[in-house]
Design an enzyme around this catalytic site. Structure first.
Site, PDB file in Angstrom:
ATOM      1  N   GLY A 173      -5.228   9.129  -3.599  1.00  0.00           N
ATOM      2  CA  GLY A 173      -5.067   8.465  -2.321  1.00  0.00           C
ATOM      3  C   GLY A 173      -3.650   7.968  -2.145  1.00  0.00           C
ATOM      4  N   SER A 174      -3.501   6.808  -1.526  1.00  0.00           N
ATOM      5  CA  SER A 174      -2.179   6.270  -1.199  1.00  0.00           C
ATOM      6  C   SER A 174      -1.306   6.119  -2.441  1.00  0.00           C
ATOM      7  CB  SER A 174      -2.331   4.914  -0.498  1.00  0.00           C
ATOM      8  OG  SER A 174      -1.076   4.337  -0.237  1.00  0.00           O
ATOM      9  N   GLN A 175      -1.783   5.396  -3.459  1.00  0.00           N
ATOM     10  CA  GLN A 175      -1.006   5.237  -4.687  1.00  0.00           C
ATOM     11  C   GLN A 175      -1.080   6.482  -5.566  1.00  0.00           C
ATOM     12  OE1 GLN A 175       1.059   2.887  -5.847  1.00  0.00           O
ATOM     13  NE2 GLN A 175       0.839   1.490  -4.115  1.00  0.00           N
ATOM     14  N   ARG A 210     -13.048  13.294  -7.550  1.00  0.00           N
ATOM     15  CA  ARG A 210     -14.298  13.925  -7.153  1.00  0.00           C
ATOM     16  C   ARG A 210     -14.054  14.913  -6.012  1.00  0.00           C
ATOM     17  NH1 ARG A 210     -17.914   8.318  -7.596  1.00  0.00           N
ATOM     18  NH2 ARG A 210     -18.081   8.378  -9.885  1.00  0.00           N
ATOM     19  N   GLU A 239     -13.346  -1.072  -5.423  1.00  0.00           N
ATOM     20  CA  GLU A 239     -14.803  -1.128  -5.391  1.00  0.00           C
ATOM     21  C   GLU A 239     -15.464   0.102  -6.015  1.00  0.00           C
ATOM     22  OE1 GLU A 239     -13.591   0.230  -1.173  1.00  0.00           O
ATOM     23  OE2 GLU A 239     -12.780  -0.947  -2.838  1.00  0.00           O
ATOM     24  N   HIS A 277      -3.693  -2.369 -10.244  1.00  0.00           N
ATOM     25  CA  HIS A 277      -4.133  -3.693  -9.804  1.00  0.00           C
ATOM     26  C   HIS A 277      -5.147  -4.169 -10.829  1.00  0.00           C
ATOM     27  CE1 HIS A 277      -5.259  -7.072  -7.421  1.00  0.00           C
ATOM     28  NE2 HIS A 277      -6.372  -6.563  -6.939  1.00  0.00           N
ATOM     29  N   GLY A 328       1.637   3.268  -1.242  1.00  0.00           N
ATOM     30  CA  GLY A 328       1.977   4.522  -1.886  1.00  0.00           C
ATOM     31  C   GLY A 328       2.994   5.366  -1.161  1.00  0.00           C
ATOM     32  N   ASP A 358      -1.902 -11.662  -6.193  1.00  0.00           N
ATOM     33  CA  ASP A 358      -1.999 -10.589  -5.211  1.00  0.00           C
ATOM     34  C   ASP A 358      -3.101 -10.876  -4.197  1.00  0.00           C
ATOM     35  OD1 ASP A 358      -1.077  -7.739  -4.548  1.00  0.00           O
ATOM     36  OD2 ASP A 358      -3.241  -7.490  -4.674  1.00  0.00           O
ATOM     37  N   SER A 396      18.115 -17.698  18.059  1.00  0.00           N
ATOM     38  CA  SER A 396      18.845 -18.679  18.866  1.00  0.00           C
ATOM     39  C   SER A 396      18.696 -20.078  18.277  1.00  0.00           C
ATOM     40  CB  SER A 396      18.304 -18.681  20.297  1.00  0.00           C
ATOM     41  OG  SER A 396      16.985 -19.208  20.324  1.00  0.00           O
TER      42      SER A 396
END
Length: 340
Positions: free
Chosen positions: A27-29, A49, A84, A108, A134, A191, A252
Site C-alpha cells: 500500500g502507501s508505505q 494477499r 487493524e 508503527h 508513502g 504518534d 500582517s
C-alpha cells in the site's frame, strides 16, 4: 530531552547486504519501502494477499507471493499492512513461517506496543517509521533526498537488530536527512496523540467549529470555507518551513496581534485538560482496544463517523469550490489512491 540525529555516514554496517527482504503489504508505505530498497540494491520480494495490491506489485516488477510464502523465503520481514489487519496476518501467515534468527520490522508500533502481536524471543524486532506518507517517502527518494524517520531496536535476538533498523532507514532514503532512535512506546503513543489531538482530530474539529460559527452568524458558507479551511495550507506551509517565527513574520500585523490575543481564548486550560485525558486513553490502551473492537465488529462506529463527516456542509461546499481550483489537486494524490 535532547535526541541524537543519525545520518548515512553513521550507518556503519551493511546489515541488509546479502539478505532476502520481504515487504508485507503493498500500500502507501509498502510500495515506497520496497521500491526504495530495490533502487538501493537490495533483494526485495513482496508478500501480499491476492487482489489489486498483488497485481500492482507484479506490474512494478517484483517477485510477489502470498504472505506465508514470502516470509518463509525471507531473512528480514517488514510488516506494512494496515494496523487493524496485522494481528490476523501475523497469526495466520507470518508466525507459522517465521525462521529463528530472522528479523521482523514495523513502521508503527501499535500492535507490538499494545500486545496484539507477540514475537518469539529468537527473532529480532525493529521499527523504521518515516515521518511522511508513502508517496512522499518514494518521491523524495527519487529526487535525491528523503524524509526523516524514527528507528527502534526492540528485540535484539541476534545482536544485529539496531544495525538492521539503521540500514533499512538508509536503504529507503531516510538517513539522508536524519533518523532518530526511540522506543515502540514513545513512537506509538506520541504518534496516536499527535493524530488525535492536533493533526487530524483537533484540526478538523477546529475548522468545523470555525465554519459553523461563521455560517450560523449568516456569513456565506463559501467565504467561511476560504477563511477557515482553504487558507489553512498557506499558514501550515509557513510553519513547516520555518516554525511559528516564519509564519508570524509572513502575516500582517493585524493577524499576528489577533494570534496572540485570541489563540489562548480558543485553546484554553480546559482544552489542555482534555488533551491530557486523550493521552491517558492512549497510554492505558483504551483507544487501541476501542479501535480493535470496532474493527472486529465490522467497523460500525467508523462507518457511521465516515458517513456523518461526508455529509458536513463544509465538505459539500468545498467539493464544489475545488472544481474551479485545479491547482489544489496533485499527482501525489493519484499516487496515494493507487497504493492505498
Amino acid at each position: 530531552m535532547a535526541v541524537t540525529m543519525y545520518y548515512e555516514e553513521d550507518v556503519e554496517v551493511a546489515a541488509l547486504a546479502g539478505k532476502k527482504i520481504a515487504v508485507i503489504g503493498y500500500g502507501s508505505q509498502g510500495h515506497a519501502h520496497a521500491q526504495n530498497l530495490r533502487d538501493s540494491g537490495h533483494d526485495v520480494i513482496i508478500g501480499v494477499r491476492q487482489g489489486k495490491s498483488f497485481d500492482r506489485a507484479k506490474e512494478d516488477g517484483f517477485e510477489t507471493f502470498e504472505v506465508g510464502e514470502a516470509v518463509a523465503k525471507a531473512d528480514v520481514i517488514m510488516v506494512l499492512a494496515p494496523d487493524e489487519l496485522q494481528q490476523s496476518i501475523y497469526e495466520e501467515d507470518i508466525k507459522p513461517n517465521l525462521k529463528s534468527g530472522s528479523a521482523l520490522g514495523f513502521a508503527h508500533g501499535f500492535n507490538i506496543h499494545f500486545g496484539y502481536i507477540e514475537v518469539p524471543e529468537d527473532v529480532d524486532v525493529f521499527m523504521v517509521a518515516p515521518k511522511a506518507p508513502g508517496h512522499l517517502v518514494r518521491r523524495t527518494f527519487t529526487e535525491g533526498f528523503g524524509t526523516p524517520a524514527l528507528f527502534v531496536s526492540h528485540q535484539n535476538a541476534t545482536g544485529h537488530a539496531r544495525e538492521i533498523a539503521m540500514d533499512w532507514a538508509k536503504g529507503i532514503g531516510c538517513a539522508r536527512v536524519g533518523i532518530i532512535e526511540t522506543t515502540f512506546k514513545e513512537e506509538t503513543e506520541e504518534d496516536l496523540f499527535g493524530e488525535q489531538a492536533v493533526l487530524c482530530g483537533g484540526l478538523t474539529a477546529l475548522v468545523e467549529a470555525g465554519f459553523e460559527t461563521l455560517t450560523e452568524a449568516r456569513y456565506a458558507g463559501e467565504l467561511a470555507y476560504f477563511e477557515v479551511l482553504h487558507e489553512m495550507k498557506l499558514i501550515v506551509d509557513l510553519m513547516y518551513e520555518g516554525g511559528f517565527t516564519k509564519m508570524r513574520q509572513s502575516i500582517s500585523n493585524t493577524a499576528e496581534f489577533g494570534d496572540y490575543v485570541t489563540g489562548p481564548r480558543i485553546i484554553t486550560d480546559e482544552v489542555k485538560k482534555n488533551m491530557k485525558l486523550v493521552l491517558a486513553d492512549i497510554q492505558s490502551g483504551k483507544f487501541a482496544q476501542d479501535f480493535v473492537d470496532d474493527f472486529k465488529a465490522g467497523r460500525p462506529k467508523l462507518t457511521a463517523y465516515r458517513e456523518a463527516a461526508k455529509n458536513l456542509e463544509i465538505e459539500k461546499i468545498g467539493a464544489e469550490l475545488r472544481k474551479a481550483m485545479p491547482f489544489t489537486q496533485s499527482g501525489d494524490d493519484d499516487a496515494f489512491k493507487i497504493y492505498q
